[in-house]
Design an enzyme around this catalytic site. Sequence first.
Site, PDB file in Angstrom:
ATOM      1  N   LYS A 181      45.345  47.757  -9.147  1.00 61.03           N
ATOM      2  CA  LYS A 181      46.166  47.306  -8.021  1.00 61.03           C
ATOM      3  C   LYS A 181      45.978  45.813  -7.867  1.00 61.03           C
ATOM      4  O   LYS A 181      45.005  45.345  -7.281  1.00 61.03           O
ATOM      5  CB  LYS A 181      45.772  48.030  -6.727  1.00 61.03           C
ATOM      6  CG  LYS A 181      46.896  47.985  -5.722  1.00 61.03           C
ATOM      7  CD  LYS A 181      46.474  47.681  -4.309  1.00 61.03           C
ATOM      8  CE  LYS A 181      46.295  46.255  -3.968  1.00 61.03           C
ATOM      9  NZ  LYS A 181      47.457  45.362  -4.034  1.00 61.03           N
ATOM     10  N   GLU A 256      32.563  42.450  -6.767  1.00 59.09           N
ATOM     11  CA  GLU A 256      32.381  41.005  -6.958  1.00 59.09           C
ATOM     12  C   GLU A 256      32.929  40.346  -5.706  1.00 59.09           C
ATOM     13  O   GLU A 256      34.144  40.239  -5.542  1.00 59.09           O
ATOM     14  CB  GLU A 256      33.166  40.521  -8.185  1.00 59.09           C
ATOM     15  CG  GLU A 256      32.762  41.150  -9.481  1.00 59.09           C
ATOM     16  CD  GLU A 256      31.349  40.803  -9.914  1.00 59.09           C
ATOM     17  OE1 GLU A 256      30.733  39.904  -9.307  1.00 59.09           O
ATOM     18  OE2 GLU A 256      30.865  41.451 -10.842  1.00 59.09           O
ATOM     19  N   CYS A 290      35.297  32.084  -6.213  1.00 54.17           N
ATOM     20  CA  CYS A 290      34.106  32.585  -5.512  1.00 54.17           C
ATOM     21  C   CYS A 290      32.864  31.808  -5.901  1.00 54.17           C
ATOM     22  O   CYS A 290      31.829  31.935  -5.259  1.00 54.17           O
ATOM     23  CB  CYS A 290      33.870  34.055  -5.857  1.00 54.17           C
ATOM     24  SG  CYS A 290      35.291  35.056  -5.548  1.00 54.17           S
ATOM     25  N   GLU A 387      32.341  30.524   3.323  1.00 50.60           N
ATOM     26  CA  GLU A 387      33.066  30.077   2.130  1.00 50.60           C
ATOM     27  C   GLU A 387      34.382  29.432   2.569  1.00 50.60           C
ATOM     28  O   GLU A 387      35.209  30.093   3.213  1.00 50.60           O
ATOM     29  CB  GLU A 387      33.337  31.329   1.289  1.00 50.60           C
ATOM     30  CG  GLU A 387      33.787  31.104  -0.095  1.00 50.60           C
ATOM     31  CD  GLU A 387      33.920  32.426  -0.849  1.00 50.60           C
ATOM     32  OE1 GLU A 387      34.238  33.469  -0.237  1.00 50.60           O
ATOM     33  OE2 GLU A 387      33.734  32.397  -2.078  1.00 50.60           O
TER      34      GLU A 387
HETATM   35  C1  SIN Z   1      36.059  34.234  -9.184  1.00 51.48           C
HETATM   36  O1  SIN Z   1      36.047  33.221  -8.537  1.00 51.48           O
HETATM   37  O2  SIN Z   1      36.254  35.303  -8.632  1.00 51.48           O
HETATM   38  C2  SIN Z   1      35.839  34.240 -10.685  1.00 51.48           C
HETATM   39  C3  SIN Z   1      35.475  32.932 -11.240  1.00 51.48           C
HETATM   40  C4  SIN Z   1      35.112  32.960 -12.711  1.00 51.48           C
HETATM   41  O3  SIN Z   1      35.156  33.998 -13.354  1.00 51.48           O
HETATM   42  O4  SIN Z   1      34.772  31.897 -13.218  1.00 51.48           O
END
Ligand code: SIN
Length: 486
Positions: A181, A256, A290, A387
Amino acid sequence: MLALKNSKLLCTDSLINGKWVKETKNRTVNVINPANQEIIATVSSVGVIETQQAITSAQQAQKTWRATTAKDRSLLLRRWHDLLLKNQEDLALLMTLEQGKPLTESRGEIAYAASFLAWFAEEAQRIYGDIIPSYSNDRRLMVLKEPVGVCAAITPWNFPAAMITRKVGPALAAGCTIIIKPALETPLTALALGQLSIEAGIPPGVVNILVGPAQEIAQQLTSSTLVRKLSFTGSTPIGKHLMKECADTMKKVSLELGGNAPFIVFDDADIDSAIEGAMLSKFRNAGQTCICANRIYVQSNIYQAFVEKFSAKVARLTVGPGHESNIDQGPLINIAAVEKVEAFVNDAVTLGGKIIIGGARHTRGKLFYQPTVIANATQQMKLAHEEVFGPIAPIFKFNSEEEVITLANNTEYGLASYFYSRDIGRIWRVSEALETGLVGVNSGVISTEVAPFGGYKASGIGREGSKYGIEDYLNTKYVCIADLDK
Ligand code: SIN
């Protein structure tokens, strides 16, 4: 109309059991270009009925897919990888139009996405079990690795291709089937990957892609007893919610989630290299990753020099629509993202932060924000704890190694951290002291398919990529054969 070389890559329906499927009542969703708010495509928006169909199709396909030899699964993944690279330009264009990132970054992401398919094509052939030395002469003890079964992947808009292949690669390699999804903001890249999976010869039902409202689809996936694993990349609050939802059916989960990466520059660092790394880490995808540097900590005796040199580089970043040439930073994904960035900047200024460069929306359009450097950042600011997910670089001052490690770890998150130093003793000490799943030493970019990606603490559970990334898609079965002396 999009000018794609391969027009088959513009797909607007969901992929279920190898067929393109529309929602029964013709419910649709518009895909918007964040650079100019124009509609790029209108996509069918599926829901409960189609999710159930996808689960059934994945369940049926699972029986034959798990029985396909590892070598054949590997060949199909490799073919899919080759098609991603063959269609790299079209895929990059689709991604830039729906996500906003500059074309060079989109091309890079397609190569990164393909690398997970190539890696797991290899890993498919290396799923070994074990023979355990027996405690009795008439017994033999074995460990078998088996696919967990039907998997679900809920993927984000910031990496519309790579976060899919990082999950689908190991799933298919392990012998699992999958229902993906993708984020509603970026379904076109996902669907194009689906089209290429068909062209690669991956059997119907092995890869299913559902475009539709997140809650409606996720609820079906998490509550289904047929779905045995969920992998999610996205925010920590949603990750926690999904984990709770998966508890009743006791699924495996990989999460994640959010980060709050510290980026530390010690006074023994190569300062130019640190600035280079900070630029790459902070402004990749307009700060919407992230693992972007969220808090830059610079030792007090080099603070002023760092702020000046870094700001001079930031001032040279070009901002504009990602499909134009020589663009360093595209738009943010939506207006909520821009407002969040604004709120963080206002909060920092109110608390004594000094804007060195940027600090306002950009004239290129509604969703563009200026690359921003804020000096005199303090622990009271939102930027220290949350963040920002935008192109804002707050620079904090620190005095000692001990102090900065405490500050760096003072967060609920633990995804990535970075530091710059030329002192080998410090490199070991700090690498071991940082409470994050990824540590970059003297580099601001460390993601690769060959290394494990995943967080500590509220940044998640499980690892993706590398030899570790396939484990979450496997069950471990112990077999004891007794009575061998009879
Ligand atoms: C992410 O920000 O979720 C992944 C970043 C990456 O794989 O370098």
